[in-house]
Enzyme design. Structure first.
Site, PDB file in Angstrom:
ATOM      1  N   GLY A 157       0.637  -1.175  -0.004  1.00  0.00           N
ATOM      2  CA  GLY A 157      -0.022  -0.208  -0.069  1.00  0.00           C
ATOM      3  C   GLY A 157       0.664   1.355  -0.041  1.00  0.00           C
ATOM      4  N   LYS A 158       0.459   2.044  -0.795  1.00  0.00           N
ATOM      5  CA  LYS A 158       0.919   3.305  -0.847  1.00  0.00           C
ATOM      6  C   LYS A 158       0.199   4.515  -0.024  1.00  0.00           C
ATOM      7  CE  LYS A 158       3.348   6.868  -4.060  1.00  0.00           C
ATOM      8  NZ  LYS A 158       4.763   6.637  -3.642  1.00  0.00           N
ATOM      9  N   VAL A 159       0.626   4.567   1.318  1.00  0.00           N
ATOM     10  CA  VAL A 159      -0.162   4.981   2.451  1.00  0.00           C
ATOM     11  C   VAL A 159       0.312   6.286   2.808  1.00  0.00           C
ATOM     12  CG1 VAL A 159      -1.252   4.748   4.583  1.00  0.00           C
ATOM     13  CG2 VAL A 159      -1.046   2.863   2.960  1.00  0.00           C
ATOM     14  N   TYR A 163       5.033   7.572   5.244  1.00  0.00           N
ATOM     15  CA  TYR A 163       6.062   8.455   4.862  1.00  0.00           C
ATOM     16  C   TYR A 163       6.493   9.338   6.054  1.00  0.00           C
ATOM     17  CZ  TYR A 163       5.405   6.701   0.236  1.00  0.00           C
ATOM     18  OH  TYR A 163       5.517   5.929  -0.712  1.00  0.00           O
TER      19      TYR A 163
END
Length: 304
Positions: A157-159, A163
């Site tokens: 997942g690019k959540v 970051y």
């Protein structure tokens, strides 16, 4: 400051840049659960073209699915909205940021019936790690912060919230005089940069970390495909940071970073301290593709 464009798409409507706001109690703002994509479009001889748009949209929907977020639009609707956002802003080359977030409603960790909102913004963005970095290579530092364990944060997942870890790593690297950070996984093997996948070249073999604890990079996949087509042997396997130190070449890939050579890691020159032959070849082919100069990969471009 990023340069303003005229309009941002928010839940099916275009609003002016300065009016693209959310309520201070927007759930994602407090708890970090939102998913997004970074996509680039490039100016080519035949007009503006978006690089691997369908693959990015697939990853956006996969990210949302993993985290139980139901995007209230179809993939086709999101694709069309991205194209319309580029057109309405009359921009020839840009970075594209679709964001899916949990909106205003209940607070607390369980968002209950809060709406799922979607926005799409575009703006001009040059080389993420600098034009000099693209040409001459960058210096990286192994971070004291590690990549999250696969069962702590799911890597596919690019959540948004992930970051925070990347920001800590990047701030540390820059404060120490480097250009970018390198994170190790929980077992001490090389994982990825703060927002990039990593490759090394050793004895003519192109090696990159396997899809275990890393994001499934679309630029990473592109480079693997290009390398295979060029007869370059590719290995997806773990490697340690000391193998990075003695590699002949190394580079980062990513939508923002594109293909950026690494000339130094932790004070140690990589190879002769300059971008290597394989790195430069793959970088050159990549930029020919995104600029529409390589018809073999025309299917990777979505014309606007």
């Amino acid at each position: 400051m990023i340069p303003k464009t005229e309009k941002i798409w928010m839940d099916g409507k275009f609003v002016s840049w300065d009016n693209a706001t959310v309520h201070i109690l927007t759930h994602t703002l407090h708890y970090g659960l939102g998913v997004f994509e970074g996509i680039r479009c490039y100016e080519t001889r035949e007009g503006t073209a978006i690089f691997r748009l369908n693959e990015h949209i697939d990853r956006l929907f996969n990210s949302a699915h993993i985290f139980l977020m139901d995007i209230p639009y179809s993939k086709v609707e999101i694709r069309d909205a991205i194209i319309k956002t580029i057109r309405v802003n009359k921009i020839k080359e840009c970075y594209i940021r679709p964001l899916v977030y949990i909106g205003y409603g209940a607070m607390g960790l369980y968002p209950k019936e809060n709406p799922i909102n979607v926005s799409i913004a575009v703006w001009s963005w040059g080389s993420y790690l600098g034009d000099k970095g693209l040409k001459d290579g960058i210096r990286i530092k192994t971070s004291s912060f590690i990549k999250n364990h696969v069962n702590a944060n799911m890597a596919r997942g690019k959540v948004c919230g992930y970051y925070v870890n990347s920001q800590l790593a990047k701030k540390e690297a820059i404060s120490c005089g480097y250009d970018e950070a390198l994170l190790l996984d929980t077992e001490g093997y090389v994982s990825e940069g703060s927002g990039e996948n990593i490759f090394i070249v050793r004895n003519g073999i192109l090696k990159t970390t396997p899809l275990t604890s890393i994001l499934e990079g679309i630029t990473r996949n592109s480079i693997i495909n290009i390398a295979n087509d060029e007869g370059i042997k590719v290995a997806e396997e773990r490697f340690t940071r000391d193998e990075l130190y003695i590699a002949d070449e190394s580079f980062f890939t990513g939508t923002a970073a594109e293909v950026t050579p690494i000339r130094e890691a932790d004070g140690r020159a990589i190879g002769n301290g300059k971008p290597g032959k394989i790195t430069k070849k793959l970088q050159s082919i990549f930029f020919d593709i995104v600029r529409g100069r390589n018809k073999k990969y025309e299917s990777w471009l979505m014309r606007v």
